[in-house]
Design a protein around this motif. Structure first.
Motif, PDB file in Angstrom:
ATOM      1  N   GLU A  33       0.835  -1.206   0.000  1.00  0.00           N
ATOM      2  CA  GLU A  33       0.000   0.000   0.000  1.00  0.00           C
ATOM      3  C   GLU A  33       0.863   1.247   0.000  1.00  0.00           C
ATOM      4  O   GLU A  33       0.550   2.232  -0.681  1.00  0.00           O
ATOM      5  N   LEU A  34       1.970   1.220   0.757  1.00  0.00           N
ATOM      6  CA  LEU A  34       2.881   2.355   0.769  1.00  0.00           C
ATOM      7  C   LEU A  34       3.455   2.595  -0.625  1.00  0.00           C
ATOM      8  O   LEU A  34       3.503   3.739  -1.096  1.00  0.00           O
ATOM      9  N   LYS A  35       3.866   1.537  -1.294  1.00  0.00           N
ATOM     10  CA  LYS A  35       4.419   1.672  -2.649  1.00  0.00           C
ATOM     11  C   LYS A  35       3.371   2.248  -3.593  1.00  0.00           C
ATOM     12  O   LYS A  35       3.671   3.115  -4.424  1.00  0.00           O
ATOM     13  N   SER A  36       2.145   1.782  -3.464  1.00  0.00           N
ATOM     14  CA  SER A  36       1.054   2.275  -4.310  1.00  0.00           C
ATOM     15  C   SER A  36       0.848   3.772  -4.110  1.00  0.00           C
ATOM     16  O   SER A  36       0.657   4.523  -5.080  1.00  0.00           O
ATOM     17  N   ARG A  37       0.914   4.240  -2.858  1.00  0.00           N
ATOM     18  CA  ARG A  37       0.729   5.664  -2.582  1.00  0.00           C
ATOM     19  C   ARG A  37       1.848   6.497  -3.195  1.00  0.00           C
ATOM     20  O   ARG A  37       1.601   7.575  -3.744  1.00  0.00           O
ATOM     21  N   ILE A  38       3.076   5.992  -3.103  1.00  0.00           N
ATOM     22  CA  ILE A  38       4.213   6.732  -3.663  1.00  0.00           C
ATOM     23  C   ILE A  38       4.102   6.793  -5.180  1.00  0.00           C
ATOM     24  O   ILE A  38       4.304   7.846  -5.799  1.00  0.00           O
ATOM     25  N   VAL A  39       3.745   5.675  -5.798  1.00  0.00           N
ATOM     26  CA  VAL A  39       3.606   5.622  -7.260  1.00  0.00           C
ATOM     27  C   VAL A  39       2.481   6.538  -7.727  1.00  0.00           C
ATOM     28  O   VAL A  39       2.609   7.273  -8.716  1.00  0.00           O
ATOM     29  N   ASN A  40       1.355   6.532  -6.999  1.00  0.00           N
ATOM     30  CA  ASN A  40       0.195   7.334  -7.393  1.00  0.00           C
ATOM     31  C   ASN A  40       0.431   8.832  -7.282  1.00  0.00           C
ATOM     32  O   ASN A  40      -0.281   9.624  -7.900  1.00  0.00           O
ATOM     33  N   ARG A  41       1.438   9.237  -6.488  1.00  0.00           N
ATOM     34  CA  ARG A  41       1.767  10.662  -6.427  1.00  0.00           C
ATOM     35  C   ARG A  41       2.308  11.146  -7.767  1.00  0.00           C
ATOM     36  O   ARG A  41       2.227  12.327  -8.092  1.00  0.00           O
ATOM     37  N   GLY A  42       2.901  10.220  -8.530  1.00  0.00           N
ATOM     38  CA  GLY A  42       3.398  10.556  -9.862  1.00  0.00           C
ATOM     39  C   GLY A  42       4.590  11.488  -9.884  1.00  0.00           C
ATOM     40  O   GLY A  42       4.877  12.106 -10.916  1.00  0.00           O
ATOM     41  N   THR A  43       5.300  11.589  -8.776  1.00  0.00           N
ATOM     42  CA  THR A  43       6.433  12.529  -8.708  1.00  0.00           C
ATOM     43  C   THR A  43       7.775  11.810  -8.690  1.00  0.00           C
ATOM     44  O   THR A  43       8.816  12.455  -8.671  1.00  0.00           O
ATOM     45  N   GLU A  44       7.752  10.475  -8.701  1.00  0.00           N
ATOM     46  CA  GLU A  44       8.987   9.716  -8.558  1.00  0.00           C
ATOM     47  C   GLU A  44       9.204   8.803  -9.764  1.00  0.00           C
ATOM     48  O   GLU A  44       8.274   8.161 -10.255  1.00  0.00           O
ATOM     49  N   ALA A  45      10.455   8.728 -10.230  1.00  0.00           N
ATOM     50  CA  ALA A  45      10.828   7.742 -11.232  1.00  0.00           C
ATOM     51  C   ALA A  45      10.858   6.370 -10.583  1.00  0.00           C
ATOM     52  O   ALA A  45      10.936   6.256  -9.351  1.00  0.00           O
ATOM     53  N   LEU A  46      10.815   5.316 -11.388  1.00  0.00           N
ATOM     54  CA  LEU A  46      10.722   3.960 -10.855  1.00  0.00           C
ATOM     55  C   LEU A  46      11.886   3.626  -9.926  1.00  0.00           C
ATOM     56  O   LEU A  46      11.691   3.035  -8.860  1.00  0.00           O
ATOM     57  N   ASP A  47      13.109   4.021 -10.309  1.00  0.00           N
ATOM     58  CA  ASP A  47      14.259   3.704  -9.462  1.00  0.00           C
ATOM     59  C   ASP A  47      14.186   4.472  -8.138  1.00  0.00           C
ATOM     60  O   ASP A  47      14.587   3.974  -7.086  1.00  0.00           O
ATOM     61  N   ALA A  48      13.628   5.692  -8.179  1.00  0.00           N
ATOM     62  CA  ALA A  48      13.472   6.490  -6.957  1.00  0.00           C
ATOM     63  C   ALA A  48      12.443   5.851  -6.037  1.00  0.00           C
ATOM     64  O   ALA A  48      12.600   5.863  -4.806  1.00  0.00           O
ATOM     65  N   VAL A  49      11.387   5.275  -6.622  1.00  0.00           N
ATOM     66  CA  VAL A  49      10.370   4.580  -5.823  1.00  0.00           C
ATOM     67  C   VAL A  49      11.006   3.403  -5.087  1.00  0.00           C
ATOM     68  O   VAL A  49      10.769   3.194  -3.893  1.00  0.00           O
ATOM     69  N   GLU A  50      11.843   2.648  -5.783  1.00  0.00           N
ATOM     70  CA  GLU A  50      12.489   1.494  -5.154  1.00  0.00           C
ATOM     71  C   GLU A  50      13.430   1.932  -4.045  1.00  0.00           C
ATOM     72  O   GLU A  50      13.548   1.262  -3.012  1.00  0.00           O
ATOM     73  N   ASN A  51      14.111   3.063  -4.251  1.00  0.00           N
ATOM     74  CA  ASN A  51      14.992   3.593  -3.208  1.00  0.00           C
ATOM     75  C   ASN A  51      14.191   3.984  -1.970  1.00  0.00           C
ATOM     76  O   ASN A  51      14.612   3.737  -0.831  1.00  0.00           O
ATOM     77  N   ARG A  52      13.020   4.602  -2.195  1.00  0.00           N
ATOM     78  CA  ARG A  52      12.157   4.995  -1.070  1.00  0.00           C
ATOM     79  C   ARG A  52      11.640   3.759  -0.327  1.00  0.00           C
ATOM     80  O   ARG A  52      11.520   3.772   0.894  1.00  0.00           O
ATOM     81  N   MET A  53      11.339   2.712  -1.064  1.00  0.00           N
ATOM     82  CA  MET A  53      10.843   1.498  -0.429  1.00  0.00           C
ATOM     83  C   MET A  53      11.932   0.840   0.416  1.00  0.00           C
ATOM     84  O   MET A  53      11.659   0.318   1.500  1.00  0.00           O
TER      85      MET A  53
END
Length: 205
Positions: free
Chosen positions: A130-150
């Motif tokens: 769910e956390l990953k989904s929220r970060i992705v849905n913000r639309g402000t992060e590239a895929l590699d940045a999302v993985e770093n945040r996770m």
């Protein structure tokens, strides 16, 4: 005698909804919450006012505050510094106001070292997916940045052991109810209220 306020520190992984929950909490006017104003070295943006949005200071002034231990915590983002001034927090607490600090996990740990009597609440996601989904849905992060945040979020979740309470942010209004219940309970702790009743006993003697 004015009862001293609480320093309430809310933190959790990026994307968990700290800002959204904080805004919702401040809509409950019956609670005497004051948002902690940070000091920063960045220039004011249009419409921002010193002492309301931030305390705007020069780099030299900020470095002096660090040297004289006038900050509960501080960090550097991009080319600017941000920190929590002790004097402002103490002034509000002395007035009986609860000071609310919304901050990243690393900053919260710095605050705990210098202000262990604070109330530390960890805001947790319902799940990592769910956390990953929220970060992705913000639309402000590239895929590699999302993985770093996770990856960072997993490390931060392991740090919840250092907090007093853990509140799940499944729905904002439910998370707010839980946090407000915690604040109410903290104000009713024996050590905070017993002086009132001790004074009653003294009057009856």
């Amino acid at each position: 005698m004015v009862e001293r306020g609480l320093l309430i520190v809310l933190s959790g992984p990026s994307g968990v909804g700290k800002g959204t929950v904080r805004k919702a909490l401040f809509e409950h006017e019956q609670y005497n919450l004051t948002y902690s104003i940070s000091v920063t070295t960045r220039n004011p943006r249009e419409g921002e006012t010193d002492g309301i949005d931030y305390f705007f200071r020069s780099r030299e002034e900020f470095q002096r505050m660090i040297a004289q231990n006038e900050l509960l915590e501080y960090a550097q983002y991009v080319d600017n510094f941000y920190g929590t001034p002790i004097a402002y927090v103490e002034a509000q607490l002395s007035k009986g106001k609860d000071v609310f600090l919304e901050i990243e996990v690393q900053g919260a740990m710095k605050v705990k070292k210098s202000f262990p009597e604070g109330l530390f609440i960890f805001l947790a996601p319902p799940s990592l997916s769910e956390l990953k989904s929220r970060i992705v849905n913000r639309g402000t992060e590239a895929l590699d940045a999302v993985e770093n945040r996770m990856a960072a979020a997993r490390e931060e979740l392991e740090m919840m052991e250092a907090y007093d309470y853990v509140v799940e942010n499944d729905e904002v209004h439910l998370a707010c109810q839980r946090i407000l219940s915690i604040i109410t309970a903290e104000h009713l702790k024996k050590d905070r209220v017993k002086h009132r009743y001790e004074s009653y006993l003294e009057e009856s003697e």
